[in-house]
Design a protein around this motif. Structure first.
Motif, PDB file in Angstrom:
ATOM      1  N   ASN A  31      -6.040   7.557 -12.153  1.00 45.24           N
ATOM      2  CA  ASN A  31      -4.936   6.541 -11.721  1.00 45.24           C
ATOM      3  C   ASN A  31      -3.491   7.232 -10.898  1.00 45.24           C
ATOM      4  O   ASN A  31      -3.086   6.653 -10.084  1.00 45.24           O
ATOM      5  CB  ASN A  31      -3.785   5.902 -12.765  1.00 45.24           C
ATOM      6  N   ALA A  32      -3.792   8.664 -10.792  1.00 48.49           N
ATOM      7  CA  ALA A  32      -3.233   8.833  -9.469  1.00 48.49           C
ATOM      8  C   ALA A  32      -3.073   8.457  -8.127  1.00 48.49           C
ATOM      9  O   ALA A  32      -1.719   8.407  -7.511  1.00 48.49           O
ATOM     10  CB  ALA A  32      -2.588  11.142  -9.661  1.00 48.49           C
ATOM     11  N   LYS A  33      -3.853   8.440  -7.615  1.00 48.79           N
ATOM     12  CA  LYS A  33      -4.192   8.198  -6.868  1.00 48.79           C
ATOM     13  C   LYS A  33      -3.447   6.781  -6.280  1.00 48.79           C
ATOM     14  O   LYS A  33      -2.908   6.386  -4.960  1.00 48.79           O
ATOM     15  CB  LYS A  33      -5.314   8.061  -5.991  1.00 48.79           C
ATOM     16  N   GLU A  34      -4.466   6.024  -6.812  1.00 51.55           N
ATOM     17  CA  GLU A  34      -3.677   4.063  -6.454  1.00 51.55           C
ATOM     18  C   GLU A  34      -2.252   3.941  -7.250  1.00 51.55           C
ATOM     19  O   GLU A  34      -0.984   3.108  -6.223  1.00 51.55           O
ATOM     20  CB  GLU A  34      -4.637   3.418  -7.364  1.00 51.55           C
ATOM     21  N   ILE A  41       5.105   2.282  -1.189  1.00 51.19           N
ATOM     22  CA  ILE A  41       5.304   0.792  -0.587  1.00 51.19           C
ATOM     23  C   ILE A  41       6.243   0.404  -1.442  1.00 51.19           C
ATOM     24  O   ILE A  41       7.135   0.019  -0.423  1.00 51.19           O
ATOM     25  CB  ILE A  41       3.748   0.433  -1.114  1.00 51.19           C
ATOM     26  N   LEU A  42       6.597   0.483  -2.817  1.00 48.86           N
ATOM     27  CA  LEU A  42       7.638   0.037  -2.733  1.00 48.86           C
ATOM     28  C   LEU A  42       9.284   1.170  -2.690  1.00 48.86           C
ATOM     29  O   LEU A  42       9.864   0.537  -1.755  1.00 48.86           O
ATOM     30  CB  LEU A  42       7.966  -0.102  -4.370  1.00 48.86           C
ATOM     31  N   ALA A  68      -0.192  -6.567  -9.161  1.00 46.30           N
ATOM     32  CA  ALA A  68      -0.084  -5.264  -9.825  1.00 46.30           C
ATOM     33  C   ALA A  68       1.061  -5.644 -10.284  1.00 46.30           C
ATOM     34  O   ALA A  68       2.154  -6.100  -9.007  1.00 46.30           O
ATOM     35  CB  ALA A  68      -0.194  -3.976  -9.330  1.00 46.30           C
ATOM     36  N   TRP A  69       2.162  -5.628 -11.064  1.00 46.91           N
ATOM     37  CA  TRP A  69       3.286  -5.114 -11.631  1.00 46.91           C
ATOM     38  C   TRP A  69       4.534  -4.658 -12.007  1.00 46.91           C
ATOM     39  O   TRP A  69       4.239  -3.635 -12.914  1.00 46.91           O
ATOM     40  CB  TRP A  69       3.362  -6.959 -12.816  1.00 46.91           C
ATOM     41  N   PHE A  70       5.327  -4.176 -11.514  1.00 45.25           N
ATOM     42  CA  PHE A  70       5.885  -3.293 -11.335  1.00 45.25           C
ATOM     43  C   PHE A  70       7.716  -3.498 -12.031  1.00 45.25           C
ATOM     44  O   PHE A  70       8.344  -4.326 -11.211  1.00 45.25           O
ATOM     45  CB  PHE A  70       6.302  -2.318 -10.169  1.00 45.25           C
ATOM     46  N   GLU A  71       8.266  -3.286 -13.430  1.00 42.30           N
ATOM     47  CA  GLU A  71       9.146  -2.961 -13.358  1.00 42.30           C
ATOM     48  C   GLU A  71       9.890  -2.077 -13.652  1.00 42.30           C
ATOM     49  O   GLU A  71       8.976  -0.519 -14.249  1.00 42.30           O
ATOM     50  CB  GLU A  71       9.338  -3.177 -15.005  1.00 42.30           C
ATOM     51  N   GLY A 102      -9.058  -3.977  -0.646  1.00 44.99           N
ATOM     52  CA  GLY A 102      -8.657  -2.446  -0.915  1.00 44.99           C
ATOM     53  C   GLY A 102      -7.230  -1.394  -0.396  1.00 44.99           C
ATOM     54  O   GLY A 102      -7.056  -0.461  -0.678  1.00 44.99           O
ATOM     55  N   LYS A 103      -6.579  -3.311   0.479  1.00 46.04           N
ATOM     56  CA  LYS A 103      -5.276  -2.196   0.145  1.00 46.04           C
ATOM     57  C   LYS A 103      -4.091  -3.143  -0.032  1.00 46.04           C
ATOM     58  O   LYS A 103      -4.351  -4.393  -0.557  1.00 46.04           O
ATOM     59  CB  LYS A 103      -5.248  -2.631   1.911  1.00 46.04           C
TER      60      LYS A 103
END
Length: 133
Positions: A31-34, A41-42, A68-71, A102-103
């Motif tokens: 998963n490193a690249k994605e 981006i964040l 995608a959800w980030f906390e 794809g982005k």
């Protein structure tokens, strides 16, 4: 017996159409690249607002084929104290991203908020609530 087997086959096939949600909390070779793209981006968005370079302590990074959800917690890259406005609640960040052609694009992002701004966001965008766990 034949009806039971057909019913089981139908249930299995329906489950295969469900959305797979993966945790990218920890960086792996798979998963490193994605993961890095999403976090970059964040970081870029926060830099525009706060003019500080951040790294993240990732608490949650769940990724599906479309969202995608980030906390996490923002920490300055130079390890100095994060500079925020007087009314900000440092240093948590939450964000929803969507993959389009794809982005990844930010749908909603809040840094240092004083409330739970994202409550119900899963309904607003018709996203499985499991993405946010």
């Amino acid at each position: 017996m034949k009806k039971i087997l057909l019913t089981l086959a139908l249930l299995v096939s329906l489950n295969s159409f469900g959305q797979v949600i993966e945790s990218f909390k920890k960086k792996t070779s798979g998963n490193a690249k994605e993961r890095t793209l999403i976090l970059d981006i964040l970081r870029a968005s926060l830099y525009k607002d706060y003019k500080q370079e951040f790294i993240f302590v990732v608490n949650t990074l769940n990724v599906s084929s479309q969202y995608a959800w980030f906390e996490g917690t923002a920490v300055r890259k130079d390890r100095r104290q994060v500079e925020t406005d007087d009314y900000d609640d440092c240093c948590h960040v939450e964000g929803l991203l969507k993959r389009n052609y794809g982005k990844w694009y930010i749908v909603a992002l809040e840094a240092f908020s004083t409330d739970v701004w994202y409550d119900g966001i899963w309904d607003d965008y018709n996203i499985p609530r499991a993405l946010f766990n």
